[in-house]
Design a protein around this motif. Structure first.
Motif, PDB file in Angstrom:
ATOM      1  N   PHE A 476     -60.602   7.408 -59.820  1.00 46.94           N
ATOM      2  CA  PHE A 476     -61.094   8.573 -59.174  1.00 46.94           C
ATOM      3  C   PHE A 476     -62.528   8.945 -59.229  1.00 46.94           C
ATOM      4  CE2 PHE A 476     -56.728   9.284 -60.122  1.00 46.94           C
ATOM      5  CZ  PHE A 476     -56.014  10.112 -59.268  1.00 46.94           C
ATOM      6  N   LEU A 477     -63.057   8.439 -60.343  1.00 41.69           N
ATOM      7  CA  LEU A 477     -64.551   8.368 -60.478  1.00 41.69           C
ATOM      8  C   LEU A 477     -65.463   7.639 -59.776  1.00 41.69           C
ATOM      9  CD1 LEU A 477     -64.715   8.772 -64.624  1.00 41.69           C
ATOM     10  CD2 LEU A 477     -65.191  10.457 -62.899  1.00 41.69           C
ATOM     11  N   ILE A 478     -64.832   6.407 -59.455  1.00 43.28           N
ATOM     12  CA  ILE A 478     -65.772   5.260 -58.428  1.00 43.28           C
ATOM     13  C   ILE A 478     -65.741   5.737 -57.054  1.00 43.28           C
ATOM     14  CG2 ILE A 478     -65.714   3.709 -60.214  1.00 43.28           C
ATOM     15  CD1 ILE A 478     -63.451   2.306 -58.713  1.00 43.28           C
ATOM     16  N   ARG A 479     -65.208   6.815 -56.742  1.00 43.82           N
ATOM     17  CA  ARG A 479     -64.925   6.951 -55.077  1.00 43.82           C
ATOM     18  C   ARG A 479     -65.689   8.151 -54.770  1.00 43.82           C
ATOM     19  NH1 ARG A 479     -60.023   4.711 -52.853  1.00 43.82           N
ATOM     20  NH2 ARG A 479     -58.975   3.263 -54.445  1.00 43.82           N
ATOM     21  N   ASN A 480     -66.010   8.259 -53.486  1.00 43.19           N
ATOM     22  CA  ASN A 480     -66.635   9.803 -53.020  1.00 43.19           C
ATOM     23  C   ASN A 480     -65.685  10.499 -52.437  1.00 43.19           C
ATOM     24  OD1 ASN A 480     -69.281   8.665 -53.209  1.00 43.19           O
ATOM     25  ND2 ASN A 480     -69.139   7.243 -51.581  1.00 43.19           N
ATOM     26  N   GLN A 481     -64.368   9.973 -52.413  1.00 49.72           N
ATOM     27  CA  GLN A 481     -63.353  11.037 -51.927  1.00 49.72           C
ATOM     28  C   GLN A 481     -62.041  10.858 -52.725  1.00 49.72           C
ATOM     29  OE1 GLN A 481     -62.645  10.331 -47.978  1.00 49.72           O
ATOM     30  NE2 GLN A 481     -62.581   8.114 -48.099  1.00 49.72           N
ATOM     31  N   MET A 482     -61.082  11.794 -52.808  1.00 50.38           N
ATOM     32  CA  MET A 482     -59.654  11.365 -53.835  1.00 50.38           C
ATOM     33  C   MET A 482     -58.982  10.240 -53.009  1.00 50.38           C
ATOM     34  SD  MET A 482     -57.905  13.154 -55.948  1.00 50.38           S
ATOM     35  CE  MET A 482     -58.446  14.995 -55.767  1.00 50.38           C
ATOM     36  N   PRO A 483     -58.658   9.210 -54.104  1.00 51.97           N
ATOM     37  CA  PRO A 483     -58.061   8.084 -53.564  1.00 51.97           C
ATOM     38  C   PRO A 483     -56.292   8.762 -53.124  1.00 51.97           C
ATOM     39  CG  PRO A 483     -57.864   8.186 -56.237  1.00 51.97           C
ATOM     40  CD  PRO A 483     -58.929   9.443 -55.484  1.00 51.97           C
ATOM     41  N   LYS A 484     -55.954   7.756 -52.281  1.00 53.04           N
ATOM     42  CA  LYS A 484     -54.480   8.179 -51.846  1.00 53.04           C
ATOM     43  C   LYS A 484     -53.278   7.774 -52.727  1.00 53.04           C
ATOM     44  CE  LYS A 484     -56.233   7.914 -47.260  1.00 53.04           C
ATOM     45  NZ  LYS A 484     -56.355   6.969 -45.645  1.00 53.04           N
ATOM     46  N   ARG A 485     -52.193   8.388 -52.549  1.00 58.35           N
ATOM     47  CA  ARG A 485     -51.093   7.974 -53.084  1.00 58.35           C
ATOM     48  C   ARG A 485     -50.699   6.547 -52.990  1.00 58.35           C
ATOM     49  NH1 ARG A 485     -46.293  11.560 -51.987  1.00 58.35           N
ATOM     50  NH2 ARG A 485     -46.602  10.542 -50.161  1.00 58.35           N
ATOM     51  N   THR A 486     -50.691   6.018 -51.880  1.00 55.03           N
ATOM     52  CA  THR A 486     -50.307   4.543 -51.854  1.00 55.03           C
ATOM     53  C   THR A 486     -51.219   3.692 -52.487  1.00 55.03           C
ATOM     54  OG1 THR A 486     -51.482   4.799 -49.644  1.00 55.03           O
ATOM     55  CG2 THR A 486     -49.195   5.169 -49.418  1.00 55.03           C
ATOM     56  N   GLU A 487     -52.599   3.958 -52.278  1.00 55.38           N
ATOM     57  CA  GLU A 487     -53.679   3.208 -53.004  1.00 55.38           C
ATOM     58  C   GLU A 487     -53.408   3.036 -54.379  1.00 55.38           C
ATOM     59  OE1 GLU A 487     -57.229   3.672 -49.998  1.00 55.38           O
ATOM     60  OE2 GLU A 487     -57.110   5.291 -51.824  1.00 55.38           O
ATOM     61  N   LEU A 488     -53.006   4.168 -55.022  1.00 55.65           N
ATOM     62  CA  LEU A 488     -52.837   4.329 -56.412  1.00 55.65           C
ATOM     63  C   LEU A 488     -51.577   3.494 -56.964  1.00 55.65           C
ATOM     64  CD1 LEU A 488     -53.796   8.226 -57.334  1.00 55.65           C
ATOM     65  CD2 LEU A 488     -54.935   5.987 -57.749  1.00 55.65           C
ATOM     66  N   ALA A 489     -50.413   3.691 -55.907  1.00 54.06           N
ATOM     67  CA  ALA A 489     -49.066   3.071 -56.295  1.00 54.06           C
ATOM     68  C   ALA A 489     -49.279   1.535 -56.342  1.00 54.06           C
ATOM     69  CB  ALA A 489     -48.023   3.607 -55.311  1.00 54.06           C
ATOM     70  N   MET A 545     -51.835  15.949 -60.029  1.00 54.92           N
ATOM     71  CA  MET A 545     -50.785  15.531 -60.895  1.00 54.92           C
ATOM     72  C   MET A 545     -49.626  15.035 -60.341  1.00 54.92           C
ATOM     73  SD  MET A 545     -49.436  16.943 -64.800  1.00 54.92           S
ATOM     74  CE  MET A 545     -48.766  18.499 -64.162  1.00 54.92           C
ATOM     75  N   ARG A 546     -48.941  15.712 -59.508  1.00 49.91           N
ATOM     76  CA  ARG A 546     -48.075  15.328 -58.710  1.00 49.91           C
ATOM     77  C   ARG A 546     -47.849  14.192 -57.895  1.00 49.91           C
ATOM     78  NH1 ARG A 546     -46.625  21.753 -56.811  1.00 49.91           N
ATOM     79  NH2 ARG A 546     -45.886  22.255 -59.017  1.00 49.91           N
ATOM     80  N   MET A 547     -48.905  14.112 -57.300  1.00 54.58           N
ATOM     81  CA  MET A 547     -49.443  12.828 -56.469  1.00 54.58           C
ATOM     82  C   MET A 547     -49.339  11.499 -57.426  1.00 54.58           C
ATOM     83  SD  MET A 547     -52.240  10.684 -55.682  1.00 54.58           S
ATOM     84  CE  MET A 547     -53.878  11.776 -55.758  1.00 54.58           C
ATOM     85  N   GLN A 548     -50.294  11.764 -58.527  1.00 52.45           N
ATOM     86  CA  GLN A 548     -50.270  10.776 -59.508  1.00 52.45           C
ATOM     87  C   GLN A 548     -48.875  10.359 -59.969  1.00 52.45           C
ATOM     88  OE1 GLN A 548     -52.930  11.007 -62.755  1.00 52.45           O
ATOM     89  NE2 GLN A 548     -53.403   9.041 -62.774  1.00 52.45           N
ATOM     90  N   LEU A 549     -48.200  10.998 -60.406  1.00 53.06           N
ATOM     91  CA  LEU A 549     -46.756  10.865 -61.050  1.00 53.06           C
ATOM     92  C   LEU A 549     -46.083  10.242 -59.970  1.00 53.06           C
ATOM     93  CD1 LEU A 549     -46.030  14.045 -62.941  1.00 53.06           C
ATOM     94  CD2 LEU A 549     -46.835  12.088 -63.911  1.00 53.06           C
ATOM     95  N   LEU A 552     -47.031   6.508 -59.919  1.00 53.89           N
ATOM     96  CA  LEU A 552     -46.769   5.712 -61.016  1.00 53.89           C
ATOM     97  C   LEU A 552     -45.064   5.559 -61.042  1.00 53.89           C
ATOM     98  CD1 LEU A 552     -48.444   7.910 -63.831  1.00 53.89           C
ATOM     99  CD2 LEU A 552     -48.713   5.505 -63.662  1.00 53.89           C
ATOM    100  N   LEU A 553     -44.533   6.378 -60.413  1.00 52.17           N
ATOM    101  CA  LEU A 553     -42.960   6.109 -60.419  1.00 52.17           C
ATOM    102  C   LEU A 553     -42.552   5.110 -59.306  1.00 52.17           C
ATOM    103  CD1 LEU A 553     -41.580   9.994 -60.523  1.00 52.17           C
ATOM    104  CD2 LEU A 553     -41.348   8.046 -62.300  1.00 52.17           C
ATOM    105  N   ARG A 554     -43.202   4.975 -58.127  1.00 56.01           N
ATOM    106  CA  ARG A 554     -43.282   4.050 -57.033  1.00 56.01           C
ATOM    107  C   ARG A 554     -43.592   2.653 -57.799  1.00 56.01           C
ATOM    108  NH1 ARG A 554     -44.398   7.828 -51.686  1.00 56.01           N
ATOM    109  NH2 ARG A 554     -42.987   9.471 -52.366  1.00 56.01           N
ATOM    110  N   ALA A 555     -44.769   2.602 -58.353  1.00 59.14           N
ATOM    111  CA  ALA A 555     -45.373   1.565 -59.088  1.00 59.14           C
ATOM    112  C   ALA A 555     -44.362   0.806 -59.896  1.00 59.14           C
ATOM    113  CB  ALA A 555     -46.688   1.798 -59.526  1.00 59.14           C
ATOM    114  N   ALA A 556     -43.474   1.532 -60.481  1.00 62.69           N
ATOM    115  CA  ALA A 556     -42.689   1.055 -61.528  1.00 62.69           C
ATOM    116  C   ALA A 556     -41.745   0.259 -60.706  1.00 62.69           C
ATOM    117  CB  ALA A 556     -42.141   2.063 -62.452  1.00 62.69           C
ATOM    118  N   ASN A 557     -41.065   0.749 -59.575  1.00 67.58           N
ATOM    119  CA  ASN A 557     -40.270   0.032 -58.749  1.00 67.58           C
ATOM    120  C   ASN A 557     -38.981  -0.312 -59.703  1.00 67.58           C
ATOM    121  OD1 ASN A 557     -39.226  -0.772 -56.300  1.00 67.58           O
ATOM    122  ND2 ASN A 557     -40.259  -2.807 -56.618  1.00 67.58           N
ATOM    123  N   GLY A 558     -38.645   0.536 -60.528  1.00 67.85           N
ATOM    124  CA  GLY A 558     -37.261  -0.211 -61.211  1.00 67.85           C
ATOM    125  C   GLY A 558     -37.655  -0.790 -62.791  1.00 67.85           C
TER     126      GLY A 558
END
Length: 746
Positions: A476-489, A545-549, A552-558
């Motif tokens: 989040f700190l290294i960007r000029n705008q909020m990262p997207k959920r898909t990018e974080l996942a 927080m909801r977007m980040q959670l 994380l759930l989608r990144a786990a993928n089971g």
């Protein structure tokens, strides 16, 4: 009349340049300068005071005062009218000096009581170097044109001081930028490195402050400004249309680049005898002076834009700086006033070390430096003034010391230190795959801290059993705008892929305090470390927080997933945050996305209050991690960014260890997994003491795992625990002396 004044000013500057160019002793140059100014201004006295140290001014030359007082008369900053000019960096102009606020008569100079006094600061872009003074018997207020002339001369003096014209006796002596220098700063990241200077923003040195032909200088300025405007337009064309903040900044750049007032003032400076470069710097200094007086954060940012634009223009005019294609050395040590996390990440691991004039131990730059395991020294005052690209430099991140252009003795000692560290790393590599098991059979689990994908290779090379803390705020700190959920996942999934079957503890967004997002409005809190930060922000603004959670759930993928909430101060905050996890799981279930095979939700214990939370909290939380850095500063009420107090309190203080022992006992009672995360976990002496107090899991930077494991394997933790308890029973304030004696004799 104005034209005559300008002509005389130009003549004075020409004569001044000639005097400075002569191959004569530094003192002789100064004496000629004071004589020239006094004659041109029609005053009985002209004196030059230069800083001997940060608080002391020394009379270095004079026309009209007692010559024997030169290098003997000294003033403290704020003392007398001269000290007042130095302290405030403002002109003092009075026709009744004895009645002026702060006046001090100095009989040792042999001066008479002069009625008129005009003092101007000798400074270069915010760096105060001294004071230039003229005095007259006649009552007179010096005109604006006369003050301007003095300011121009003061700027020329500053340039020549900067270039070493007044250092030593003539050209035969070593000048600035050639001598060996040592800077004492503060350790931001441990480690030692040797290399060559790479200036993040090379300081432009104006070598020709005075010009003979105004028409030539005007043409140079016009051409450079046009090149600057074209460059700004290109930046605007290349900017992302969706990035409104970036566009706003560049539009401000364009506004300043096309400012008729800015251009007109520089043209007037040239007409008075300055070169194009000196004219730009004259207006830049004026902008910086205004910046110091402005309290409005928006206006300060705009003045900062003008400052940056001036630097770009100076680099075009002088041909200095990165735009000229200067080549980074193979072993670069980065030197800067300060630097943002995004800029630092662009350099990446190619850097051998970092030295900053500003910054803090908790700053974004320090976080990134620790993540990249690059030695960092902060608070190295005036290093950007002294260092030049390509200078040989050695950085001792352990001691917070920088050696610039070191002599042979320092080089030999420093290389010996680096060699010993390399030998130690070889020893640590030999135990990489062995357990951190003490002599009495206690196994301590060692994990690493991370925050970047670049950290993950250290999982296998360091011997870490997993990632005890993955800092998610860096993305989040290294960007000029909020990262997207898909990018974080996608990022979190790559982290889990790289860790393979090892556990990764993802700490949710920890912002606020010293970590302010570029696109988040600053809260201007009186004490941000105790303010609106971390989980407090998340609970008040749950969207992120909801977007980040979800990411994380989608990144786990089971796969199994571990989430940790930062800065939990009371039970209710944990239950509210845990409820958000449950809601996110339900949403993912409805959407048909695979859920984690197992999920752990823990909390960081960073406030003393959580140590006394209800037993129900300890029973419900899946795990706890003691955040040692914050907990220690709150326990001792000692700001870890404050150099005066942060080293005052010892981690091995009996009170602090007793508090930690209480937390360990509560976790044993409830069966709650507990770990310790922070700088102290990576310091071998502190680490073995934490293990002796019952902590069985430690998380640290990868480079610390080897040294910590090595010491644990050589210690009997039961015996060490007895040593600690005995020191406590004796009433020792810290157990460190007793522990060190035990380790020496073991």
């Amino acid at each position: 009349m104005a034209q005559d004044t300008q002509t005389e000013s130009r003549k004075l500057l020409g004569r001044l340049r000639d005097a400075l160019a002569e191959d004569s002793a530094g003192q002789e140059r100064l004496d000629k300068i004071t004589h020239l100014i006094a004659t041109s201004m029609g005053t009985e006295v002209c004196s030059i005071y230069l800083f001997r140290d940060d608080e002391t001014l020394e009379l270095c030359a004079t026309e009209g005062l007692n010559a024997a007082a030169v290098h003997q008369t000294r003033l403290r900053v704020g003392e007398g009218l001269v000290g007042r000019v130095a302290r405030n960096s403002k002109v003092v102009n009075t026709d009744d000096a004895p009645s002026a606020k702060g006046f001090r008569f100095m009989p040792e100079t042999g001066e008479e009581i002069y009625s008129s006094f005009c003092g101007v600061p000798v400074q270069r872009l915010g760096d105060n170097l001294g004071v230039l003074v003229v005095q007259s018997k006649d009552k007179r207020i010096f005109s604006q044109d006369e003050i301007y002339a003095l300011e121009v001369v003061a700027m020329v003096l500053a340039e020549m001081t900067e270039l070493g014209a007044f250092v030593g006796e003539g050209a035969a002596m070593s000048a600035l930028h050639q001598q060996s220098e040592m800077f004492r700063g503060t350790s931001g990241q441990e480690g030692a490195s040797e290399g060559h200077v790479w200036l993040h923003e090379p300081r432009v040195v104006v070598t020709n402050p005075v010009a003979d032909d105004p028409d030539v200088e005007l043409a140079r300025l016009t051409e450079a400004v046009e090149e600057l405007r074209v460059g700004v337009d290109k930046m605007l064309d290349g900017a992302q249309r969706g990035d409104k903040e970036q566009l706003d900044v560049l539009e401000a750049y364009r506004m300043f680049a096309n400012s008729k007032g800015w251009m007109r003032r520089m043209e007037q400076d040239i007409a008075r005898g300055l070169s194009a470069e000196a004219a730009v710097e004259m207006e830049q200094s004026a902008a910086r002076a205004r910046m110091e007086q402005v309290t409005d954060s928006y206006l300060r940012e705009r003045l900062h834009d003008l400052d940056d634009l001036s630097n770009r223009l100076l680099r075009i005019l002088t041909g200095q700086g990165a735009e000229t294609g200067a080549e980074m050395p193979a072993d670069p040590i980065l030197i800067a006033r300060n630097i943002g996390p995004g800029e630092l990440l662009e350099y990446g691991r190619k850097l051998k070390g970092i030295v900053l004039e500003e910054g803090s131990v908790g700053s974004h730059a320090a976080i990134v430096a620790r993540a990249l395991a690059i030695p960092l020294v902060i608070h190295a005052d005036k290093v950007t003034t002294e260092a030049l690209n390509g200078d040989h430099i050695m950085v001792d991140g352990d001691q917070g010391i920088v050696h610039l252009r070191p002599d042979d003795t320092v080089v030999t000692a420093f290389r010996d230190k680096i060699a010993m560290a390399a030998q130690a790393q070889e020893r640590y590599a030999s135990i990489r795959d062995k357990a951190a098991e003490s002599l009495d059979g206690t196994v301590i689990h060692l994990h690493m801290n991370a925050g970047l994908m670049a950290d993950l290779p250290s999982l296998s090379t360091s011997g870490a059993e997993g990632v005890g803390l993955f800092r998610t705020e860096l993305q989040f700190l290294i960007r000029n705008q909020m990262p997207k959920r898909t990018e974080l996942a996608q990022l979190y999934a790559r982290v889990m892929d790289a860790a393979e079957d090892k556990r990764v503890v993802f700490r949710t967004l920890d912002i606020g305090s010293d970590k302010v997002l570029p696109y988040m409005a600053p809260q201007d809190e009186p004490n941000p470390a105790l303010g609106w930060r971390a989980v407090r922000v998340a609970l008040d603004k749950p969207g992120v927080m909801r977007m980040q959670l979800q990411a994380l759930l989608r990144a786990a993928n089971g796969r199994a997933l571990t989430i940790m909430f930062p800065f939990i101060a009371q039970y209710e905050e944990y239950t509210a945050a845990r409820a958000e996890v449950d809601k996110a799981i339900e949403r993912e279930k409805i959407l048909g996305h695979p859920l984690p095979s197992e999920i752990e939700v823990g909390a960081m214990l960073e406030t003393p209050s959580l140590g006394f939370a209800p037993k129900k909290f300890y029973e419900e939380v899946d795990f706890l991690s003691i955040g040692g850095n914050d907990l220690k500063q709150f326990f001792f009420a000692a700001d870890r960014e404050n150099e005066r107090v942060r080293r005052r309190y010892d981690t091995l203080n009996v009170s602090f260890l007793t508090f930690l022992e209480g937390i360990v006992n509560r976790c044993v009672d409830t069966g709650t997994p507990l770990s310790f995360c922070g700088e102290d976990a990576g310091r071998p002496i502190e680490a073995v003491c934490l293990a002796a107090m019952g902590l069985r899991s430690l998380s640290m930077r990868p480079a610390s795992i080897g040294p910590v494991k090595s010491l644990i394997r050589r210690v009997n933790l039961s015996e060490l625990r007895d040593v600690i308890h005995a020191a406590r029973e004796r009433g020792d304030q810290s157990v460190r002396p007793a522990v060190m004696e035990y380790l020496r004799n073991s």
